[in-house]
Design a protein around this motif. Structure first.
Motif, mmCIF file in Angstrom:
data_model
loop_
_atom_site.group_PDB
_atom_site.id
_atom_site.type_symbol
_atom_site.label_atom_id
_atom_site.label_comp_id
_atom_site.label_asym_id
_atom_site.label_seq_id
_atom_site.Cartn_x
_atom_site.Cartn_y
_atom_site.Cartn_z
ATOM 1 N N ILE A 20 2.917 9.691 -15.005
ATOM 2 C CA ILE A 20 3.976 9.999 -14.045
ATOM 3 C C ILE A 20 4.336 8.727 -13.282
ATOM 4 O O ILE A 20 3.530 7.797 -13.191
ATOM 5 N N ARG B 18 3.128 20.295 -14.323
ATOM 6 C CA ARG B 18 3.987 19.143 -14.050
ATOM 7 C C ARG B 18 5.451 19.591 -13.969
ATOM 8 O O ARG B 18 6.201 19.136 -13.104
ATOM 9 N N ASP C 297 -1.880 18.444 -17.417
ATOM 10 C CA ASP C 297 -0.749 18.136 -16.550
ATOM 11 C C ASP C 297 -0.963 18.657 -15.142
ATOM 12 O O ASP C 297 -0.035 18.651 -14.330
ATOM 13 N N ASP D 60 2.070 13.881 -17.917
ATOM 14 C CA ASP D 60 3.387 14.477 -18.128
ATOM 15 C C ASP D 60 3.582 14.698 -19.624
ATOM 16 O O ASP D 60 3.670 13.737 -20.388
#
Length: 301
Positions: free
Chosen positions: A48, A189, A227, A262
């Motif tokens: 991320i 996410r 995530d 992600d």
């Protein structure tokens, strides 16, 4: 938890002085075989962005703070040359990250029996993140739990058990085996990208149940990533304890965890062609005696 930890323990498996745990399962032969999964050359970054808009709301951990030390605006140098530099202040476990095997322990012992008080103000004298600097690269496998359930994301407190891992793997036509880097998509996410609610992101999460430890041990998985922010379901399954799966996986099994990844673009690509395994490359930064490390892993297809 302690009984389960003894059952799945890897202490001594790679010697009494081992500090790497299950990443020992990522052998040169398995890395070479994983390279054969690269067919199209597509590259997906799983980290991320490291900026102030991340999901860390403050308190224990903050989002990265980047400061400029030079911007060139007041420089007068020969030939018109100008230069810029910046630096970052951040927890090593902010954004996408690995937990080192020194991150959690119980009963005064780290992984492989090393003393818990070896983690001091100077860092970890055993099992620091620098011990993984040889690299974490090999066969990655994505199990897309959210897509299998037909939802954008699982709700906080939703536990994912071994039977569901088997069912999703079978439906995707993929197996999970020794030395694999297993990635679990819960959609958490995507939830943050949708609502931007950092406090809600950290308040709880869907994730793996405690009994997944046996499943992971039976398959000799090398690394587990997700995530969400702790891999395991939160709130936990036992109100009288905290982070039980963390303790079993890290302290007893020596299994490295990757958090806050992600998988959104990767998930779409895997669903489009039905290939859920790929070459994963995600070396940690070599912070000596570090408890964790930021990471921007790549899935290469």
């Amino acid at each position: 938890m302690r009984a389960l930890g003894r059952e799945v323990s890897n202490w001594g498996r790679w010697g009494s002085d081992d500090e790497r745990g299950t990443t020992n399962l990522i052998t040169p032969e398995r890395v070479a075989a994983a390279a054969g999964l690269i067919r199209t050359g597509e590259v997906f970054h799983l980290g991320i962005p490291l900026d102030g808009d991340g999901p860390q709301p403050g308190g224990l951990r903050i989002n990265p703070i980047r400061l400029m030390s030079e911007n060139g605006q007041e420089q007068v140098l020969p030939g018109g040359f100008k230069w810029a530099d910046d630096y970052v202040f951040m927890p090593l476990q902010a954004g996408s990250q690995y937990d080192s095997l020194a991150h959690v322990h119980y009963d005064d012992q780290l992984y492989n029996g090393f003393a818990g008080d070896g983690v001091s103000v100077k860092g970890a004298d055993k099992c620091g993140i620098h011990t993984q600097a040889g690299g974490i690269a090999g066969r990655g496998v994505l199990l897309d739990i959210a897509k299998a359930r037909g939802v954008d994301w699982l709700e906080a407190g939703t536990a994912i058990g071994p039977a569901e891992l088997d069912e999703v793997a079978a439906a995707q036509g993929v197996t999970v085996g020794a030395g694999d880097i297993l990635l679990i998509r819960t959609g958490w996410r995507k939830k943050f990208l949708s609502d931007g609610d950092a406090a809600g992101f950290m308040a709880g999460e869907p994730g793996l149940s405690l009994n997944c430890a046996t499943w992971l041990r039976e398959r000799d998985v090398a690394v587990v990533g997700s995530d969400n922010w702790a891999v395991e379901v939160m709130p936990g399954e036992n109100p009288g304890a905290a982070f039980e799966l963390h303790m079993v996986l890290i302290r007893d099994m020596g299994l490295t965890l990757a958090e806050m990844l992600d998988f959104e673009d990767l998930s779409e690509a895997c669903a489009a062609d039905g290939r859920y395994d790929f070459f994963y490359a995600g070396p940690p930064l070599q912070f000596t005696r570090g408890i964790g490390s930021p990471v921007n892993p790549l899935a290469i297809r």
